[in-house]
Design an enzyme around this catalytic site. Structure first.
Site, PDB file in Angstrom:
ATOM      1  N   HIS A 147      12.729   7.444   4.314  1.00 16.49           N
ATOM      2  CA  HIS A 147      13.286   6.307   3.415  1.00 16.49           C
ATOM      3  C   HIS A 147      14.262   6.361   3.372  1.00 16.49           C
ATOM      4  O   HIS A 147      15.193   5.306   3.214  1.00 16.49           O
ATOM      5  CB  HIS A 147      12.172   6.225   2.200  1.00 16.49           C
ATOM      6  CG  HIS A 147      10.811   6.177   2.417  1.00 16.49           C
ATOM      7  ND1 HIS A 147       9.785   6.824   1.619  1.00 16.49           N
ATOM      8  CD2 HIS A 147      10.277   5.076   2.749  1.00 16.49           C
ATOM      9  CE1 HIS A 147       8.647   6.224   2.058  1.00 16.49           C
ATOM     10  NE2 HIS A 147       8.688   5.192   2.496  1.00 16.49           N
ATOM     11  N   ARG A 180       8.860   2.234  12.557  1.00 14.71           N
ATOM     12  CA  ARG A 180       8.608   3.530  13.264  1.00 14.71           C
ATOM     13  C   ARG A 180       8.312   3.574  14.689  1.00 14.71           C
ATOM     14  O   ARG A 180       9.119   3.963  15.696  1.00 14.71           O
ATOM     15  CB  ARG A 180       7.923   4.743  12.470  1.00 14.71           C
ATOM     16  CG  ARG A 180       8.529   5.148  11.078  1.00 14.71           C
ATOM     17  CD  ARG A 180       7.224   5.603  10.349  1.00 14.71           C
ATOM     18  NE  ARG A 180       6.452   4.806   9.960  1.00 14.71           N
ATOM     19  CZ  ARG A 180       5.662   4.876   9.019  1.00 14.71           C
ATOM     20  NH1 ARG A 180       5.211   5.933   8.390  1.00 14.71           N
ATOM     21  NH2 ARG A 180       4.734   3.858   8.855  1.00 14.71           N
ATOM     22  N   SER A 229       4.734   8.745   4.060  1.00 14.05           N
ATOM     23  CA  SER A 229       4.350   9.435   2.882  1.00 14.05           C
ATOM     24  C   SER A 229       2.805   9.832   2.891  1.00 14.05           C
ATOM     25  O   SER A 229       2.590  10.937   2.215  1.00 14.05           O
ATOM     26  CB  SER A 229       4.427   8.484   1.807  1.00 14.05           C
ATOM     27  OG  SER A 229       5.751   7.778   1.566  1.00 14.05           O
ATOM     28  N   LYS A 246      -4.023  -0.336  -5.199  1.00 15.58           N
ATOM     29  CA  LYS A 246      -3.706   1.032  -4.299  1.00 15.58           C
ATOM     30  C   LYS A 246      -3.524   2.276  -5.192  1.00 15.58           C
ATOM     31  O   LYS A 246      -2.923   2.174  -6.268  1.00 15.58           O
ATOM     32  CB  LYS A 246      -2.520   0.807  -3.613  1.00 15.58           C
ATOM     33  CG  LYS A 246      -2.038   1.543  -2.391  1.00 15.58           C
ATOM     34  CD  LYS A 246      -1.029   1.040  -1.606  1.00 15.58           C
ATOM     35  CE  LYS A 246      -0.575   1.879  -0.411  1.00 15.58           C
ATOM     36  NZ  LYS A 246       0.468   1.305   0.370  1.00 15.58           N
TER      37      LYS A 246
HETATM   38  O1  PNS Z   1       5.408   0.965   1.470  1.00 14.74           O
HETATM   39  P1  PNS Z   1       4.451   0.109   1.920  1.00 14.74           P
HETATM   40  O2  PNS Z   1       3.180   0.521   1.171  1.00 14.74           O
HETATM   41  O3  PNS Z   1       4.362  -0.584   3.054  1.00 14.74           O
HETATM   42  O4  PNS Z   1       4.913  -0.950   0.864  1.00 14.74           O
HETATM   43  C1  PNS Z   1       4.058  -2.289   0.498  1.00 14.74           C
HETATM   44  C2  PNS Z   1       4.745  -3.301  -0.093  1.00 14.74           C
HETATM   45  C3  PNS Z   1       5.001  -2.854  -1.710  1.00 14.74           C
HETATM   46  C4  PNS Z   1       6.229  -3.438   0.436  1.00 14.74           C
HETATM   47  C5  PNS Z   1       4.147  -4.486  -0.237  1.00 14.74           C
HETATM   48  O5  PNS Z   1       2.809  -4.113  -0.567  1.00 14.74           O
HETATM   49  C6  PNS Z   1       4.203  -5.596  -1.123  1.00 14.74           C
HETATM   50  O6  PNS Z   1       5.368  -6.506  -0.510  1.00 14.74           O
HETATM   51  N1  PNS Z   1       3.675  -5.929  -2.277  1.00 14.74           N
HETATM   52  C7  PNS Z   1       3.917  -6.975  -2.944  1.00 14.74           C
HETATM   53  C8  PNS Z   1       2.837  -8.060  -2.776  1.00 14.74           C
HETATM   54  C9  PNS Z   1       3.160  -8.982  -1.720  1.00 14.74           C
HETATM   55  O7  PNS Z   1       4.145  -9.514  -1.723  1.00 14.74           O
HETATM   56  N2  PNS Z   1       2.355  -8.989  -0.437  1.00 14.74           N
HETATM   57  C10 PNS Z   1       2.949  -9.521   0.595  1.00 14.74           C
HETATM   58  C11 PNS Z   1       2.094 -10.724   0.876  1.00 14.74           C
HETATM   59  S1  PNS Z   1       0.415 -10.588   1.189  1.00 14.74           S
END
Ligand code: PNS
Length: 191
Positions: free
Chosen positions: A25, A119, A157, A49
């Site tokens: 990150h 990745r 993570s 989550k």
């Molecule tokens: O590191 P991650 O777990 O891949 O991050 C996920 C994150 C926070 C980027 C994602 O869950 C997110 O964008 N959450 C907000 C809700 C949303 O807009 N979801 C996308 C459309 S379904």
């Protein structure tokens, strides 16, 4: 939704769970911050989550880790987040918490670009779906992908947590302040 005129074409947003932040990150943050005037690192609060660290703990770890890596830029004030008293900034990098949809939060911040790290091909399908859904919801918001540094392709993570919970040394995989916090959290759990 923000109109195009309210968007800042030099403001990018890098969203994630960061549970916890890894060296992968941090690599993306440092490289993305060089591409834009202001980078908002946005920590998602996802009630569905289960996370090891609270949003405030994740903000705190990120702030410690980015300290010194942002450039002068036109950095914000770290105060545009939806949650977490621990939001702040380093140079042109703001670290903030958000809840709800990413596109709505990006609109409130005036961001024009979402940055995601890739990745391997295994990331692609999920990220492709997210990028298309976000584009469907906000046509003015673009998603760009940055290839992870080759030395971090295996890093996530979840892997860091699993290794640390099973006693492996993860000091080379996360920033020093994150390592200390992870160790303290695991010790606290084992008491
Ligand atoms: O590191 P991650 O777990 O891949 O991050 C996920 C994150 C926070 C980027 C994602 O869950 C997110 O964008 N959450 C907000 C809700 C949303 O807009 N979801 C996308 C459309 S379904």
């Amino acid at each position: 939704m923000n109109s195009n005129s309210e968007r800042n074409h030099d403001t990018y947003i890098y969203p994630g769970s960061f549970d916890p932040p890894t060296n992968g990150h941090l690599d993306i943050i440092a490289r993305a911050a060089r591409l834009c005037g202001r980078l908002i690192v946005a920590v998602g609060r996802n009630r569905e989550k289960k996370t090891m660290f609270s949003v405030d703990e994740r903000l705190d770890m990120l702030l410690g880790a980015v300290s010194g890596i942002g450039n002068g830029g036109n950095g914000g004030n770290g105060g545009s987040g939806d949650s977490g008293a621990n939001s702040g900034n380093s140079g042109n990098i703001d670290v903030v918490g958000f809840s709800g949809l990413l596109v709505d939060f990006a609109g409130r911040c005036g961001a024009s670009v979402i940055v995601k790290g890739l990745r391997a091909m295994s990331d692609f399908e999920y990220e492709f779906q997210m990028a298309l859904l976000n584009k469907h919801m906000d046509d003015e918001l673009e998603t760009i992908f940055m290839m992870t540094n080759i030395q971090h392709t295996y890093l996530s993570s979840s892997a860091v947590k699993e290794l640390a919970l099973n006693g492996a040394d993860v000091s080379g995989l996360v920033p020093a302040n994150v390592y200390a916090k992870l160790k303290a959290k695991i010790d606290e759990r084992n008491i």
